[in-house]
Design a protein around this motif. Structure first.
Motif, PDB file in Angstrom:
ATOM      1  N   PRO A   1       1.034  -1.292  -0.105  1.00 59.49           N
ATOM      2  CA  PRO A   1      -0.050   0.011   0.119  1.00 59.49           C
ATOM      3  C   PRO A   1       0.912   1.239  -0.097  1.00 59.49           C
ATOM      4  O   PRO A   1       2.316   1.254   0.248  1.00 59.49           O
ATOM      5  CB  PRO A   1      -0.886  -0.291   1.337  1.00 59.49           C
ATOM      6  N   LEU A   2       0.198   2.260  -0.416  1.00 61.23           N
ATOM      7  CA  LEU A   2       0.991   3.680  -0.351  1.00 61.23           C
ATOM      8  C   LEU A   2       1.589   3.832   0.991  1.00 61.23           C
ATOM      9  O   LEU A   2       1.035   3.663   2.012  1.00 61.23           O
ATOM     10  CB  LEU A   2      -0.072   4.601  -0.803  1.00 61.23           C
ATOM     11  N   ASN A   3       2.827   4.353   1.120  1.00 63.25           N
ATOM     12  CA  ASN A   3       3.419   4.937   2.253  1.00 63.25           C
ATOM     13  C   ASN A   3       3.568   3.873   3.231  1.00 63.25           C
ATOM     14  O   ASN A   3       3.414   3.848   4.584  1.00 63.25           O
ATOM     15  CB  ASN A   3       2.685   5.843   2.904  1.00 63.25           C
ATOM     16  N   PHE A   4       3.535   2.379   2.713  1.00 64.83           N
ATOM     17  CA  PHE A   4       3.656   1.232   3.760  1.00 64.83           C
ATOM     18  C   PHE A   4       5.205   1.286   4.327  1.00 64.83           C
ATOM     19  O   PHE A   4       6.132   1.480   3.779  1.00 64.83           O
ATOM     20  CB  PHE A   4       3.572  -0.042   2.892  1.00 64.83           C
ATOM     21  N   SER A   5       5.060   1.084   5.671  1.00 68.71           N
ATOM     22  CA  SER A   5       6.676   0.796   6.317  1.00 68.71           C
ATOM     23  C   SER A   5       6.098  -0.095   7.617  1.00 68.71           C
ATOM     24  O   SER A   5       4.932  -0.057   8.088  1.00 68.71           O
ATOM     25  CB  SER A   5       7.072   2.001   6.825  1.00 68.71           C
ATOM     26  N   MET A   6       7.103  -0.742   7.953  1.00 67.87           N
ATOM     27  CA  MET A   6       7.086  -1.286   9.350  1.00 67.87           C
ATOM     28  C   MET A   6       7.420  -0.347  10.670  1.00 67.87           C
ATOM     29  O   MET A   6       8.322   0.381  10.690  1.00 67.87           O
ATOM     30  CB  MET A   6       8.078  -2.634   9.525  1.00 67.87           C
ATOM     31  N   VAL A   7       6.558  -0.397  11.637  1.00 66.89           N
ATOM     32  CA  VAL A   7       6.562   0.633  12.665  1.00 66.89           C
ATOM     33  C   VAL A   7       7.495  -0.092  13.772  1.00 66.89           C
ATOM     34  O   VAL A   7       8.496   0.454  14.460  1.00 66.89           O
ATOM     35  CB  VAL A   7       5.265   0.857  13.286  1.00 66.89           C
ATOM     36  N   ASP A   8       7.301  -1.337  14.142  1.00 69.28           N
ATOM     37  CA  ASP A   8       7.779  -2.367  15.031  1.00 69.28           C
ATOM     38  C   ASP A   8       7.525  -3.572  14.918  1.00 69.28           C
ATOM     39  O   ASP A   8       6.595  -4.072  13.931  1.00 69.28           O
ATOM     40  CB  ASP A   8       7.430  -1.807  16.368  1.00 69.28           C
ATOM     41  N   SER A   9       7.736  -4.634  15.465  1.00 67.84           N
ATOM     42  CA  SER A   9       7.692  -5.985  15.332  1.00 67.84           C
ATOM     43  C   SER A   9       6.187  -6.385  15.637  1.00 67.84           C
ATOM     44  O   SER A   9       5.531  -5.775  16.583  1.00 67.84           O
ATOM     45  CB  SER A   9       8.363  -6.750  16.470  1.00 67.84           C
ATOM     46  N   GLY A  10       5.386  -6.514  14.459  1.00 64.09           N
ATOM     47  CA  GLY A  10       4.103  -7.139  14.410  1.00 64.09           C
ATOM     48  C   GLY A  10       3.204  -5.574  14.101  1.00 64.09           C
ATOM     49  O   GLY A  10       1.943  -5.702  14.314  1.00 64.09           O
ATOM     50  N   ILE A  11       3.750  -4.431  13.871  1.00 62.36           N
ATOM     51  CA  ILE A  11       3.103  -3.067  13.848  1.00 62.36           C
ATOM     52  C   ILE A  11       3.512  -2.746  12.472  1.00 62.36           C
ATOM     53  O   ILE A  11       4.623  -2.265  12.239  1.00 62.36           O
ATOM     54  CB  ILE A  11       3.227  -2.257  14.791  1.00 62.36           C
ATOM     55  N   TYR A  12       2.175  -2.305  11.459  1.00 61.41           N
ATOM     56  CA  TYR A  12       2.716  -1.498  10.357  1.00 61.41           C
ATOM     57  C   TYR A  12       1.724  -0.264   9.951  1.00 61.41           C
ATOM     58  O   TYR A  12       0.875  -0.341  10.799  1.00 61.41           O
ATOM     59  CB  TYR A  12       2.591  -2.689   8.956  1.00 61.41           C
ATOM     60  N   ARG A  13       2.405   0.557   8.928  1.00 64.99           N
ATOM     61  CA  ARG A  13       1.589   1.606   8.871  1.00 64.99           C
ATOM     62  C   ARG A  13       1.687   1.806   7.469  1.00 64.99           C
ATOM     63  O   ARG A  13       2.304   1.405   6.481  1.00 64.99           O
ATOM     64  CB  ARG A  13       2.112   2.817   9.532  1.00 64.99           C
ATOM     65  N   SER A  14       0.466   2.358   6.801  1.00 66.21           N
ATOM     66  CA  SER A  14       0.331   2.464   5.337  1.00 66.21           C
ATOM     67  C   SER A  14      -0.737   3.615   5.016  1.00 66.21           C
ATOM     68  O   SER A  14      -1.501   3.971   6.055  1.00 66.21           O
ATOM     69  CB  SER A  14       0.014   1.259   4.714  1.00 66.21           C
ATOM     70  N   GLY A  15      -0.844   3.827   3.700  1.00 64.08           N
ATOM     71  CA  GLY A  15      -2.218   4.393   3.334  1.00 64.08           C
ATOM     72  C   GLY A  15      -3.275   3.309   3.058  1.00 64.08           C
ATOM     73  O   GLY A  15      -3.148   2.252   3.546  1.00 64.08           O
ATOM     74  N   PHE A  16      -4.418   3.973   2.488  1.00 69.16           N
ATOM     75  CA  PHE A  16      -5.831   3.067   2.381  1.00 69.16           C
ATOM     76  C   PHE A  16      -5.421   1.933   1.422  1.00 69.16           C
ATOM     77  O   PHE A  16      -4.900   2.056   0.417  1.00 69.16           O
ATOM     78  CB  PHE A  16      -6.975   3.919   1.828  1.00 69.16           C
ATOM     79  N   PRO A  17      -5.327   0.593   1.891  1.00 76.46           N
ATOM     80  CA  PRO A  17      -5.075  -0.400   0.987  1.00 76.46           C
ATOM     81  C   PRO A  17      -6.071  -0.438  -0.021  1.00 76.46           C
ATOM     82  O   PRO A  17      -7.436  -0.484  -0.063  1.00 76.46           O
ATOM     83  CB  PRO A  17      -5.353  -1.624   2.000  1.00 76.46           C
ATOM     84  N   GLN A  18      -5.696  -0.702  -1.547  1.00 75.86           N
ATOM     85  CA  GLN A  18      -6.324  -1.039  -2.624  1.00 75.86           C
ATOM     86  C   GLN A  18      -6.400  -2.334  -2.980  1.00 75.86           C
ATOM     87  O   GLN A  18      -5.545  -3.375  -2.327  1.00 75.86           O
ATOM     88  CB  GLN A  18      -5.828  -0.102  -3.760  1.00 75.86           C
ATOM     89  N   LEU A  19      -7.364  -2.914  -4.005  1.00 78.10           N
ATOM     90  CA  LEU A  19      -7.484  -4.302  -4.200  1.00 78.10           C
ATOM     91  C   LEU A  19      -6.155  -4.873  -4.488  1.00 78.10           C
ATOM     92  O   LEU A  19      -6.059  -6.014  -4.370  1.00 78.10           O
ATOM     93  CB  LEU A  19      -8.686  -4.215  -5.276  1.00 78.10           C
ATOM     94  N   GLY A  20      -5.253  -4.037  -5.215  1.00 78.59           N
ATOM     95  CA  GLY A  20      -4.213  -4.608  -5.880  1.00 78.59           C
ATOM     96  C   GLY A  20      -3.258  -4.962  -4.564  1.00 78.59           C
ATOM     97  O   GLY A  20      -1.887  -5.404  -4.959  1.00 78.59           O
TER      98      GLY A  20
END
Length: 251
Positions: free
Chosen positions: A81-100
């Motif tokens: 997803p847009l702006n996807f990144s790992m924050v910490d172990s088991g935690i992720y961040r991103s923009g809105f997930p699309q079908l792709g």
């Protein structure tokens, strides 16, 4: 005569071009898949499409999309997803997930999603969550570009109770483009982790870039970590109060 190293190099370059073409194809679908009213990130459309040529014909874009769909099927590419990144172990961040992005999200084995927008979750995304047993926690924070707009502290606090609970991991937190609302929540989480303020701000600005907001940075700076610790102790790392009007969760 072409040697092996030249062939391998050419293949790598081909995959890089196809991957970048695929990302642009998916990002162009944001406005089609998520038809929301203007919020805090709507003025970032130029960031999403990057250096796309404005004069390119729609027919050419459709052909590009079809070509990429074939590449995904044949080569098994995963689109984050847009702006996807790992924050910490088991935690992720991103923009809105699309079908792709769904195929990639499957690889994370998500247990929970924190959604920071007030709009209803789209049915295709809800179906993806149901089919994979992913719990949705929605904390409706209105998008606001006003420089002195207040961010709801209680809502951020409730979201942090979910974010700091390992029982909810692996977890993805997202808003629309993963910049402002997500940046505020992650920034407060970093303060709870003991990060220095300069490092917290640097991480926020890395995702917000030219769209950084002084009001967000002020909110993060003034956030009371001791109040969060008291809330976590009172909740004993359980789910936030379901009666809160700002928070919804589904199973």
């Amino acid at each position: 005569m072409t040697n092996l190293s030249e062939i391998v190099s050419a293949d790598k370059e081909r995959m890089r071009v196809l991957a970048m073409r695929g990302r642009n194809s998916v990002f162009r679908k944001v406005e089609k898949d998520v038809d929301y009213e203007d919020d805090d990130d709507d003025d970032d459309d130029d960031d999403v499409v990057g250096a796309r040529d404005g004069g390119q014909e729609e027919e050419e874009e459709d052909e590009e999309d079809e070509e990429f769909e074939e590449v995904v099927e044949d080569d098994g590419l995963y689109l984050t997803p847009l702006n996807f990144s790992m924050v910490d172990s088991g935690i992720y961040r991103s923009g809105f997930p699309q079908l792709g992005n769904f195929t990639f999200l499957e690889t994370l084995g998500l247990r929970s999603i924190i959604y920071l927008c007030p709009e209803p979750y789209p049915e295709p995304n809800s179906e993806f969550l149901r089919s994979h047993g992913i719990r949705l926690f929605q904390f409706g924070i209105e998008g606001n570009k006003e420089p002195f707009a207040s961010i709801p502290v209680d809502t951020i606090m409730d979201a942090l109770v979910v974010l700091t609970d390992p029982k909810n991991y692996p977890l993805l937190v997202h808003c629309k483009r993963g910049k402002h609302r997500t940046g505020c929540l992650v920034g407060c989480f970093r303060k709870w982790q003991g990060w220095c303020l300069s490092s917290v701000f640097e991480e926020y600005q890395r995702f917000a870039a030219a769209k950084s907001r002084v009001s967000d940075l002020m909110f993060i700076e003034m956030f009371d970590v001791s109040a969060l610790r008291q809330t976590l102790n009172a909740a004993s790392l359980t789910l936030p109060h379901v009666s809160s009007p700002q928070m919804k969760h589904t199973y």
